[in-house]
Design an enzyme around this catalytic site. Structure first.
Site: not given
Length: 932
Positions: A72, A483
């Site tokens: 992404d 993350d």
């Protein structure tokens, strides 16, 4: 979770011109020159393996072992079967088109396998200032040509796991279709992707919006048309396929069909409604079109969904969902694939099943019946068809030990992209939010035999880097990542065992070490999702082990700085005022004189001196961060990301990088502790600044920056205190956006670590890099027990007992301590003396004392004489006295005993003039030692 790029104002409008700066000859101050250019550098990733969402894997239908993966935010990859690894394909994407690192779709040509296409663009809102594009390659992604589109694409937007949006006609590969978002409909190319035009006859651009009231601009854009599927039987080679299907993000009208080569379209009669069509795949042998749907575009959420089968011959639709509607179906479906070798065999995922795990379903009778990867017949134990083996990427456990039925590692999450290899029914790969998993034993499923699922992600690096630090001793690199927190990288070529723990902070935003006690480290960040864990952590062993601090008033994120001696810390959270603390963050006090949101940094020599910068003004604290006063201002950046960093070795040596085109933008230096800041000449823009080991003969650190000089964006190095700069990357290695973090290695001249936004950590070095220390973290800084602890490699010193891959071995040096030679018969000690960093008039060193005798060394005393009159100024993990050139070292209270085969390491800061030659001999307790 999505990674948010907060620098669009910095990126907007930047222009990159081609070509390299000429190779520079740099005077070093020692009548030597160092010539360096991009050609001298080799680049690779610091291995993490994965770290981000992989929406899909696409196999070529014609050639075996040819597969691509899209990410992404981190580009596209091609599978290398021989190496069992992924090869990055979009590293040539530059700063001005950073959004092209987000891949909305990828397509491999079934007629000409050398051709591959990527639909690129990261956001459909104004976070990305540029439109999307279709990139095309005739050499499997080695080189690309680009056609810009008149609209944006969203590789990191909601619905990015749907698709594929890009499709090549299997009969006439000159024809491609692109399913567009944002109400832009369906587009077609008739010349192999060079030119594109809208299919004006397509009736429905898709009206579904995830959250129309989202003022942030991320969830209020129409998802649009989402996939195209061909029926190859309706065409002949060289002529366009006549029947094709398209999926649309519309709850009532989601599947359309053309039977005249895309000239006209109709809504397929009898289709299911109420859900979004994540995937549409045709089993060409059976004539069944399968549809995997969800009530949410994903890739995170989805509370319900269905799987449908269309008999394309009769037009009959049938619900073949693996789980009937009801309480047991709490997820949507995606990950749809068919086995091209075994008609009637298909698989889907419950992509949004988060608890207790994701779910994968398999049918061998065209969806008539299904089996699942796991079931729960006796709570809380899972009955599993598979076994997980993450030994190659052990951090995938996230350090968790959950209560059953949850497991670590899980089978996955966000499992939108799952594919059976069309040439090998035993191989299946699927993407998750952190990796690519796969198996080469898939058909064991049908025999009720256990199959093994392993990471198949080597070479694919997709972390977003927020900060980097390379200490002068211990592990060569510490990372702050989005993350997944970050890692202590003890070996750049090995996957770390585990990310930072105790506390685990999902996205680390900033970290720092104490320059004079580099074993003291601090990190801060924000949680990804709900968590009660602290948002600040401390380490006293170089990042090997951590303990939580107590955040002030729920503070999180922002920047943090450690005093040079590790006794104080200053934290500027993103949601609270700047605070300072003594000790390890049990009690915080708001700093005065400094605005909220300032970037903070610590002087690397004076423990009381801290710096901060906010909206055009530099602030200085001389009392450990308690109070700040305004320093330099005027002509400095008033907006944009700011990198503030003090250079080791000299008090008051401060550098600042950052800004925007609408304000000041460049690189500045202060040599008077922030009273003034002087712009470095020649910069159009600069975004980072880092310091590394100086060139041989140089009297200052090597400098590194991600910057624009003379209109050329790149990674630059200076070996002469910024008087001249050389670009050390080239146009094929740009890695999109590199404005987040950069760090030179203080032990290896020429080595630089570059942070990217989705391509992980890039390390560059020259073939002639001079290694001034230990690449792999050995030696350490004392640590615990007998001088090594976790920062040195074991409880007794470093490596196994005081060494490392580059300097130790089993007993502190070579095989027997020191330099690998046998010590003399009457020597009970070995001493390794290293200069880990050097600058004009000063240096940093560490010394390892190894016990090579048979008896313990109690309350040991180390002596040496400096040959050029060097003077020690500060020391850690030991005590010292010095008279003239003679130095006496005695232990701290906790490392007074060195057991046989063990070692102790301590560090110091010294001064020199003329030259800085190492001592020739050392003695412990009046016994001469072997030197290493």
């Amino acid at each position: 979770m999505p990674r948010w790029k907060t620098v669009t104002s910095v990126l907007a409008g930047m222009a990159l011109t081609g070509g390299l700066l000429a190779t520079a000859s740099v005077a070093t101050g020692a009548e030597e020159t160092v010539a360096v250019s991009a050609e001298d550098y080799s680049w690779k990733n610091v291995r993490i393996d994965g770290g981000g969402f992989v929406p899909s894997i696409v196999f070529n239908r014609t050639e075996a072992d040819l597969a691509y993966a899209r990410t992404d935010i981190g580009g596209a990859y091609r599978w290398n079967e021989a190496g069992q690894e992924w090869i990055p394909l979009l590293d040539s994407v530059g700063w001005d088109n950073w959004g092209h690192s987000g891949v909305a779709s990828i397509a491999t040509d079934p007629v000409d396998p050398d051709r591959v296409y990527a639909a690129v663009g990261i956001y459909t809102n104004d976070w990305d200032p540029n439109n999307g594009a279709v990139m095309r390659s005739a050499d499997r992604g080695e080189t690309w040509q680009t056609t810009d589109l008149p609209f944006k694409l969203g590789g990191n937007m909601p619905g990015r796991g749907m698709g594929e949006r890009l499709a090549v006609d299997p009969n006439d590969n000159r024809v491609l279709y692109l399913a567009a978002p944002s109400g832009n409909g369906l587009w077609r190319s008739n010349d192999s992707g060079a030119g594109w035009s809208e299919v004006t006859s397509f009736p429905n651009p898709g009206d579904y919006v995830l959250n129309p009231d989202d003022s942030w601009g991320y969830e209020n854009d129409p998802i649009g048309v989402v996939w195209v599927t061909f029926d190859p039987a309706t065409g002949t080679p060289g002529s366009p396929t006549q029947t094709l299907y398209a999926g649309v993000a519309d709850l009532e009208n989601n599947v359309y069909r053309s039977t005249d080569g895309g000239e006209s379209w109709e809504r397929v009669p009898g289709q299911p409604t109420g859900y979004l069509p994540h995937k549409g795949v045709l089993d060409e042998e059976t004539g069944h079109l399968y549809l995997a749907t969800s009530d949410n575009p994903g890739p995170y959420a989805g509370g319900d969904g269905e799987v449908w089968r269309l008999d394309t011959a009769s037009g009959e639709w049938e619900d073949v969902s693996p789980v009937p509607a009801g309480d047991d179906r709490y997820f949507g479906f995606s990950g749809l694939t068919v086995d091209r070798q075994n008609p009637g065999t298909l698989m889907v995922t419950g992509y949004s099943s988060w608890w207790p795990d994701t779910q994968i379903f398999r049918s061998t009778d065209s969806g008539g019946s299904w089996t699942s990867a796991w079931d729960m017949s006796t709570y809380p134990q899972l009955n599993k068809r598979y076994a997980m083996d993450v030994s190659s990427v052990p951090w995938l456990t996230f350090g968790q030990n959950p209560q059953p039925p949850e497991e670590a590692p899980p089978l996955g999450w966000m499992t939108e992209g799952l594919e059976i290899d069309p040439h090998n029914p035993d191989r299946m790969m699927y993407g998750t939010g952190a990796t690519i998993y796969g198996t080469t034993q898939l058909t064991r499923w049908d025999r009720d035999e256990t199959f093994t699922v392993r990471p198949m992600v080597k070479g694919l690096e997709e972390t977003a880097v927020n900060d980097l630090a390379s200490p002068p001793s211990g592990a060569p690199l510490l990372s702050a990542l989005g993350d997944i927190g970050g890692f202590r990288h003890t070996d750049l070529d090995a996957v770390p065992d585990l990310m930072y723990q105790s506390p685990f902070i999902g996205s680390t935003t900033s970290l720092d070490f104490a320059e004079l006690r580099p074993e003291t480290v601090v990190r801060v960040g924000t949680h990804v999702g709900d968590s009660d864990a602290a948002t600040i952590g401390f380490s006293t062993d170089g990042g090997a082990n951590w303990f939580a601090g107590n955040p002030p008033d729920g503070a999180h994120g922002g920047t943090v700085a450690a005093a040079a001696d590790g006794a104080r810390f200053v934290w500027s959270p993103e949601n609270a005022a700047v605070h300072h603390t003594s000790g390890f963050g049990n009690s915080w006090t708001a700093s005065t004189g400094i605005p909220q949101g300032a970037a903070v940094a610590a002087d690397r020599v004076d423990p009381d001196l801290f710096y901060a910068f906010h909206e055009g003004t530099l602030y200085v604290s001389t009392d450990g961060g308690a109070s700040f006063t305004a320093g330099a201002s005027g002509g400095l950046p008033e907006e944009g990301n700011i990198r503030l960093a003090a250079a080791p070795g000299e008090r008051g040596d401060l550098w600042l990088a950052g800004g925007t085109e609408s304000s000041a933008y460049g690189l500045w230096r202060s040599t008077d502790a922030g009273s003034t800041l002087t712009a470095m000449p020649g910069f159009d823009a600069a975004d980072t600044i880092g310091f590394g080991r100086g060139a041989p003969g140089s009297d200052y650190h090597s400098l590194y920056t991600s910057a624009m000089i003379d209109g050329v964006r790149g990674i630059y190095r200076s070996d002469n205190t910024g008087e001249s700069w050389v670009r050390i990357n080239d146009d094929s290695r740009q890695w999109a956006w590199t404005g987040g973090a950069i760090a030179g290695d203080p032990r290896v001249h020429g080595r630089v670590y570059v942070g990217t936004n989705g391509r992980g950590i890039i390390v560059g070095e020259t073939a002639g890099s001079e290694d001034g220390g230990d690449d792999n973290g050995g030696g350490g800084n004392g640590g615990s027990d007998n001088g090594g602890g976790d920062n040195g490699g074991s409880d007794n010193g470093g490596g196994d007992n005081g060494g490392s891959d580059n300097g130790g071995g089993d007993n502190g040096g070579g095989d027997n301590g020191g330099n690998g030679e046998e010590p003399p018969g009457d020597a009970d000690c070995s001493v390794t003396y290293r200069v880990t960093n050097e600058w004009h008039g000063g240096f940093q060193g560490d010394v390892t004392v190894a016990n090579t005798g048979s008896a313990a060394l109690e309350n040991w005393e180390l002596r040496w004489s400096f040959p050029q009159g060097q003077q020690i100024g500060q020391i850690w993990n030991a005590e010292y006295t010095q008279a003239g050139s003679s130095v006496v070292i005695t232990p701290s209270s906790w490392n007074h005993r060195i057991a046989p085969g063990a070692s102790v390491t301590f560090g110091f800061i010294g001064t020199w003039s003329g030259s800085n030659t190492a001592p020739e001999s050392f003695s412990v307790d009046n016994s001469t030692c072997l030197t290493g």
